[in-house]
Design a protein around this motif. Structure first.
Motif, PDB file in Angstrom:
ATOM      1  N   ASN A 228      -5.544  -4.832  11.124  1.00 55.51           N
ATOM      2  CA  ASN A 228      -4.502  -5.226  12.088  1.00 55.51           C
ATOM      3  C   ASN A 228      -3.130  -4.714  11.633  1.00 55.51           C
ATOM      4  OD1 ASN A 228      -3.474  -6.407  14.430  1.00 55.51           O
ATOM      5  ND2 ASN A 228      -3.054  -8.369  13.403  1.00 55.51           N
ATOM      6  N   MET A 229      -3.075  -3.424  11.331  1.00 54.63           N
ATOM      7  CA  MET A 229      -1.841  -2.805  10.860  1.00 54.63           C
ATOM      8  C   MET A 229      -1.413  -1.688  11.799  1.00 54.63           C
ATOM      9  SD  MET A 229      -2.500  -2.599   6.727  1.00 54.63           S
ATOM     10  CE  MET A 229      -0.888  -1.847   6.432  1.00 54.63           C
ATOM     11  N   GLY A 230      -0.117  -1.411  11.833  1.00 54.77           N
ATOM     12  CA  GLY A 230       0.423  -0.404  12.728  1.00 54.77           C
ATOM     13  C   GLY A 230       0.424   1.003  12.159  1.00 54.77           C
ATOM     14  N   ILE A 231      -0.087   1.155  10.956  1.00 49.94           N
ATOM     15  CA  ILE A 231      -0.160   2.469  10.315  1.00 49.94           C
ATOM     16  C   ILE A 231      -1.398   2.512   9.424  1.00 49.94           C
ATOM     17  CG2 ILE A 231       1.263   1.782   8.340  1.00 49.94           C
ATOM     18  CD1 ILE A 231       2.502   4.612   8.391  1.00 49.94           C
ATOM     19  N   GLY A 232      -2.003   3.690   9.325  1.00 52.40           N
ATOM     20  CA  GLY A 232      -3.199   3.834   8.504  1.00 52.40           C
ATOM     21  C   GLY A 232      -2.887   4.498   7.176  1.00 52.40           C
ATOM     22  N   ILE A 233      -3.916   4.728   6.394  1.00 54.96           N
ATOM     23  CA  ILE A 233      -3.748   5.283   5.051  1.00 54.96           C
ATOM     24  C   ILE A 233      -3.112   6.667   5.093  1.00 54.96           C
ATOM     25  CG2 ILE A 233      -4.986   6.031   2.974  1.00 54.96           C
ATOM     26  CD1 ILE A 233      -7.114   3.849   3.796  1.00 54.96           C
ATOM     27  N   PHE A 234      -3.548   7.511   6.016  1.00 54.33           N
ATOM     28  CA  PHE A 234      -3.005   8.872   6.077  1.00 54.33           C
ATOM     29  C   PHE A 234      -1.606   8.893   6.674  1.00 54.33           C
ATOM     30  CE2 PHE A 234      -7.502   9.525   5.430  1.00 54.33           C
ATOM     31  CZ  PHE A 234      -7.492  10.501   4.443  1.00 54.33           C
ATOM     32  N   GLY A 235      -1.312   7.929   7.523  1.00 51.45           N
ATOM     33  CA  GLY A 235       0.059   7.782   8.002  1.00 51.45           C
ATOM     34  C   GLY A 235       0.984   7.392   6.862  1.00 51.45           C
ATOM     35  N   ILE A 236       0.494   6.527   5.977  1.00 48.08           N
ATOM     36  CA  ILE A 236       1.284   6.112   4.813  1.00 48.08           C
ATOM     37  C   ILE A 236       1.479   7.291   3.867  1.00 48.08           C
ATOM     38  CG2 ILE A 236       1.328   4.619   2.782  1.00 48.08           C
ATOM     39  CD1 ILE A 236      -0.247   2.556   4.411  1.00 48.08           C
ATOM     40  N   ILE A 237       0.415   8.066   3.650  1.00 46.36           N
ATOM     41  CA  ILE A 237       0.525   9.254   2.788  1.00 46.36           C
ATOM     42  C   ILE A 237       1.598  10.189   3.331  1.00 46.36           C
ATOM     43  CG2 ILE A 237      -0.662  11.330   1.970  1.00 46.36           C
ATOM     44  CD1 ILE A 237      -3.264   9.681   1.945  1.00 46.36           C
ATOM     45  N   ASP A 238       1.618  10.372   4.653  1.00 41.32           N
ATOM     46  CA  ASP A 238       2.639  11.218   5.274  1.00 41.32           C
ATOM     47  C   ASP A 238       4.039  10.668   5.026  1.00 41.32           C
ATOM     48  OD1 ASP A 238       0.978  13.165   6.275  1.00 41.32           O
ATOM     49  OD2 ASP A 238       1.092  12.516   8.361  1.00 41.32           O
ATOM     50  N   SER A 239       4.192   9.356   5.134  1.00 37.91           N
ATOM     51  CA  SER A 239       5.520   8.760   4.972  1.00 37.91           C
ATOM     52  C   SER A 239       6.008   8.859   3.532  1.00 37.91           C
ATOM     53  CB  SER A 239       5.511   7.291   5.423  1.00 37.91           C
ATOM     54  OG  SER A 239       4.757   6.475   4.542  1.00 37.91           O
ATOM     55  N   ILE A 240       5.091   8.792   2.586  1.00 43.05           N
ATOM     56  CA  ILE A 240       5.445   8.930   1.173  1.00 43.05           C
ATOM     57  C   ILE A 240       5.755  10.383   0.839  1.00 43.05           C
ATOM     58  CG2 ILE A 240       4.556   8.761  -1.196  1.00 43.05           C
ATOM     59  CD1 ILE A 240       2.889   6.358  -0.231  1.00 43.05           C
ATOM     60  N   GLY A 241       4.945  11.291   1.379  1.00 42.01           N
ATOM     61  CA  GLY A 241       5.073  12.720   1.081  1.00 42.01           C
ATOM     62  C   GLY A 241       3.858  13.207   0.319  1.00 42.01           C
ATOM     63  N   LEU A 242       3.199  14.246   0.832  1.00 38.87           N
ATOM     64  CA  LEU A 242       1.991  14.747   0.184  1.00 38.87           C
ATOM     65  C   LEU A 242       2.271  15.394  -1.163  1.00 38.87           C
ATOM     66  CD1 LEU A 242       1.202  14.711   3.384  1.00 38.87           C
ATOM     67  CD2 LEU A 242      -0.725  16.069   2.609  1.00 38.87           C
ATOM     68  N   ASP A 243       3.536  15.752  -1.382  1.00 39.55           N
ATOM     69  CA  ASP A 243       3.906  16.355  -2.666  1.00 39.55           C
ATOM     70  C   ASP A 243       4.124  15.320  -3.758  1.00 39.55           C
ATOM     71  OD1 ASP A 243       6.079  15.498  -1.094  1.00 39.55           O
ATOM     72  OD2 ASP A 243       7.493  16.689  -2.275  1.00 39.55           O
ATOM     73  N   VAL A 244       4.327  14.063  -3.368  1.00 43.39           N
ATOM     74  CA  VAL A 244       4.558  13.009  -4.360  1.00 43.39           C
ATOM     75  C   VAL A 244       3.276  12.746  -5.143  1.00 43.39           C
ATOM     76  CG1 VAL A 244       5.169  10.582  -4.713  1.00 43.39           C
ATOM     77  CG2 VAL A 244       6.391  11.938  -3.007  1.00 43.39           C
ATOM     78  N   GLY A 245       3.323  12.958  -6.419  1.00 39.62           N
ATOM     79  CA  GLY A 245       2.159  12.757  -7.274  1.00 39.62           C
ATOM     80  C   GLY A 245       1.206  13.942  -7.323  1.00 39.62           C
ATOM     81  N   PHE A 246       1.524  15.017  -6.579  1.00 41.44           N
ATOM     82  CA  PHE A 246       0.609  16.161  -6.532  1.00 41.44           C
ATOM     83  C   PHE A 246       0.527  16.863  -7.885  1.00 41.44           C
ATOM     84  CE2 PHE A 246      -0.464  20.634  -5.693  1.00 41.44           C
ATOM     85  CZ  PHE A 246      -1.689  20.459  -5.056  1.00 41.44           C
TER      86      PHE A 246
END
Length: 301
Positions: A228-246
């Motif tokens: 029951n959330m308005g964003i999913g795991i991949f949406g969160i990854i996008d908001s954080i940035g795919l380069d973060v932790g890469f």
């Protein structure tokens, strides 16, 4: 030093997180200096500040009048000495590269007043790895924010063995002053609490994609509907940035020989990193921005 002695905040790192931390501080009355290393990005940074401010106003977090006053408290500069003048607290949000962070801290240690508290917004690194480079280890600790800052309203606070209690307490109080809930860790932990949990979730979600079990959209739909959330795991990854932790993932793959992690690394590198698709900040990641597909009311139908 007392909390009322903190009046001006220096933001080092003018990307997604630095700008948000600067805005959050300015909203609550602090003067903010944002250091922009590359003069070519001056207009880009101010455009980001304006867009984020307009969004906050549209969501009734602050009024237009309050936003106008807030913007007057934000100052940007390409001159590190100018940026460091009269600052009481430094917040660093540059890429997760140890050598780069050490270089920045060494540089600003020479420029900032002796009383300035140094903080890092690192997502995964331990402050003890950076403390010596600050030249003021007793005044150094992690003050970490989650995106979007004005929505999550949590600040992870983590000292290292050499952090003085006085400055830990001041940082806790500062986080409250800017409207955050301080989550204070009792000892150093890479990823703090939320990130420690999310890193595992992120890798498992990517494993499902790489192994052909499900697509990012299927996974997000399942997660959003079930939780029951308005964003999913991949949406969160996008908001954080795919380069973060890469880069940390790259180091792990090189050292461990973990075949599953290598497959995930290669998937991210080929499909996103090499193409510059780093998430919402670049306009594309697992979704396209603005107006990502998961925000559509029909996404879960």
């Amino acid at each position: 030093m007392k909390i009322d002695d903190i009046k001006r905040v220096l933001i080092v790192g003018s990307g997604t997180m630095g700008v948000q931390i600067g805005i959050q501080s300015a909203i609550h009355g602090y003067y903010v200096n944002i250091f922009i290393r590359n003069p070519a990005k001056n207009d880009i940074v101010w455009d980001d500040i304006q867009k984020r401010t307009n969004l906050i106003v549209s969501e009734d977090v602050i009024s237009r009048e309050e936003a106008d006053q807030m913007l007057k408290r934000i100052y940007t500069t390409n001159d590190p000495a100018d940026a460091a003048k009269d600052v009481d607290l430094l917040s660093e949000s540059i890429p997760e590269i140890v050598s780069l962070k050490r270089e920045i801290f060494e540089r600003f240690n020479e420029l900032c007043p002796k009383h300035t508290i140094f903080t890092t917004n690192t997502s995964l690194l331990l402050p003890s790895r950076l403390a010596k480079s600050t030249g003021r280890p007793e005044r150094f600790l992690a003050l970490h924010f989650n995106t979007p800052v004005y929505v999550t309203k949590t600040a992870d606070i983590m000292g290292h063995p050499g952090t003085a209690k006085e400055f830990l307490d001041l940082t806790i109080e500062f986080s409250r002053k800017i409207g955050m809930l301080p989550i204070v860790l009792d000892k150093e932990q890479s990823g703090y609490i939320t990130n420690s949990l999310f890193v595992v979730l992120r890798m498992k979600a990517l494993e499902l994609v790489v192994n052909g079990v499900a697509t990012p959209r299927q996974i997000d739909k399942s997660w959003m509907s079930t939780m029951n959330m308005g964003i999913g795991i991949f949406g969160i990854i996008d908001s954080i940035g795919l380069d973060v932790g890469f880069e940390l993932l790259e180091q792990y793959v090189l050292k461990s020989g973990d075949k599953q992690a290598k497959a995930i690394y290669e998937y991210l590198k080929t499909n996103f990193i090499d193409k510059g698709h780093l998430g919402s900040k670049t306009g594309q990641g697992f979704y396209k921005y603005p107006n990502p597909e998961y925000e559509n009311p029909d996404f879960l139908k």
